[in-house]
Scaffold this active site. Structure first.
Site, PDB file in Angstrom:
ATOM      1  N   TYR A  87       0.845  -1.198   0.000  1.00 62.23           N
ATOM      2  CA  TYR A  87       0.000   0.000   0.000  1.00 62.23           C
ATOM      3  C   TYR A  87       0.880   1.247   0.000  1.00 62.23           C
ATOM      4  O   TYR A  87       1.762   1.405   0.847  1.00 62.23           O
ATOM      5  CB  TYR A  87      -0.911   0.013   1.222  1.00 62.23           C
ATOM      6  CG  TYR A  87      -1.981   1.089   1.148  1.00 62.23           C
ATOM      7  CD1 TYR A  87      -3.163   0.855   0.466  1.00 62.23           C
ATOM      8  CD2 TYR A  87      -1.778   2.335   1.743  1.00 62.23           C
ATOM      9  CE1 TYR A  87      -4.133   1.833   0.376  1.00 62.23           C
ATOM     10  CE2 TYR A  87      -2.743   3.314   1.656  1.00 62.23           C
ATOM     11  CZ  TYR A  87      -3.924   3.064   0.973  1.00 62.23           C
ATOM     12  OH  TYR A  87      -4.887   4.038   0.880  1.00 62.23           O
ATOM     13  N   LEU A  88       0.641   2.124  -0.972  1.00 66.22           N
ATOM     14  CA  LEU A  88       1.390   3.374  -1.066  1.00 66.22           C
ATOM     15  C   LEU A  88       0.560   4.507  -0.479  1.00 66.22           C
ATOM     16  O   LEU A  88      -0.598   4.698  -0.871  1.00 66.22           O
ATOM     17  CB  LEU A  88       1.734   3.678  -2.529  1.00 66.22           C
ATOM     18  CG  LEU A  88       2.578   2.634  -3.265  1.00 66.22           C
ATOM     19  CD1 LEU A  88       2.864   3.106  -4.694  1.00 66.22           C
ATOM     20  CD2 LEU A  88       3.870   2.344  -2.535  1.00 66.22           C
ATOM     21  N   ASP A 191      -0.452   2.473 -20.256  1.00 66.39           N
ATOM     22  CA  ASP A 191      -1.742   3.139 -20.015  1.00 66.39           C
ATOM     23  C   ASP A 191      -1.494   4.357 -19.129  1.00 66.39           C
ATOM     24  O   ASP A 191      -2.074   4.506 -18.055  1.00 66.39           O
ATOM     25  CB  ASP A 191      -2.723   2.169 -19.345  1.00 66.39           C
ATOM     26  CG  ASP A 191      -4.149   2.716 -19.287  1.00 66.39           C
ATOM     27  OD1 ASP A 191      -4.467   3.662 -20.044  1.00 66.39           O
ATOM     28  OD2 ASP A 191      -4.944   2.195 -18.475  1.00 66.39           O
TER      29      ASP A 191
END
Length: 286
Positions: A87-88, A191
């Site tokens: 998790y950032l 993307d």
């Protein structure tokens, strides 16, 4: 989240699971456990291979020194694919200059054998591109991207005969330009729109949700022009590290068109006006 489902995750002592934004493809959750926080992506009713390319891309980013989530675990639970990431912690702001330099660093990672493509396909919710390996960027982009999108658009009756005629003319322009342009196979995000980068709580930029391939770096830069979120400082910093070739502005329109065609297929004719405008722009520069 169903407790029986989450009990199968390879995480001990889960304290909380919170639904968060994860784009238009996946369910996404923040998980807090005794040891640390995780980011969970879930794709219902899909095999675990659905995330194979994203996992490979994130691992390639790590090798290239690009700040991105770390792959913790992946698999399948009750017929649903899942991907567990570190998790950032998102911050308030960051430097577009730092972001531009990091994307240039990514693009300076080249495919060792000079091949274009990737060893895994692109997997979207309703679009799949096989990738494969090509000696020519033009062959990959024309055959494995534009040609397939064209078929889907015709199958779904998303534009008129005149629009189809215009697109065929645009294809001729793109083919001619790319055949006259020398491309190097850079590691691409695949993307790179504003929803796929963030600034961390220490201000560093980070990339996530890759659709990786080795291709012409202008492909990524074209994606940055579609929905905003990239400032002039980003492009100047990028060009300082990895200067663009003459004619890049026109070719970037090709990749802007590509992303708009993807959205036309996925979301319908709400994107038709933007597609037509971009085709007109390309033809005006021939």
């Amino acid at each position: 989240m169903d407790e029986q489902w989450t009990a199968e995750l390879p995480i001990k002592n889960i304290k909380s699971i919170t639904s968060v934004s994860g784009g238009d493809v996946n369910e996404a959750y923040k998980i807090e456990a005794d040891d640390k926080k995780y980011f969970l992506l879930v794709q219902r009713g899909r095999d675990e291979d659905f995330y194979a390319a994203e996992i490979a891309g994130l691992q390639d980013f790590e090798k290239a020194g690009i700040t991105a989530p770390r792959v913790e675990e992946s698999g399948q639970i009750s017929g649903d694919a899942y991907l567990l990431l570190s998790y950032l912690e998102e911050g308030v702001s960051g430097s577009q200059k730092d972001l531009g330099e990091m994307v240039a660093k990514l693009h300076l990672t080249h495919q060792e054998e000079g091949k274009f493509g990737y060893h895994l396909p692109y997997e979207g919710s309703d679009i799949r591109f096989e990738n494969g390996w090509f000696n020519s960027w033009s062959d990959l982009f024309m055959d494995q991207r534009l040609s397939q999108l064209h078929e889907e658009i015709l199958k779904r009756n998303l534009w008129s005969k005149q629009e189809n005629k215009t697109f065929n003319t645009v294809l001729e322009v793109i083919s001619e330009e790319l055949n006259n342009h020398s491309s190097e196979p850079s590691l691409l995000h695949g993307d790179l729109w504003s929803g796929n980068y963030m600034f961390l709580d220490d201000g560093r930029p980070a990339l996530f949700d890759p659709s990786p391939l080795y291709g012409d770096r202008e492909f990524d830069l074209g994606a940055t022009t579609v929905f905003g979120g990239f400032g002039q400082e980003f492009y100047e910093a990028y060009n300082d590290v990895y200067p663009l070739d003459a004619g890049a502005a026109m070719r970037i329109e090709f990749y802007k068109l590509y992303l708009l065609l993807v959205h036309l297929v996925k979301f319908g004719d709400v994107y038709l006006g933007s597609v037509n405008s971009t085709m007109k722009q390309i033809l005006s520069k021939r």
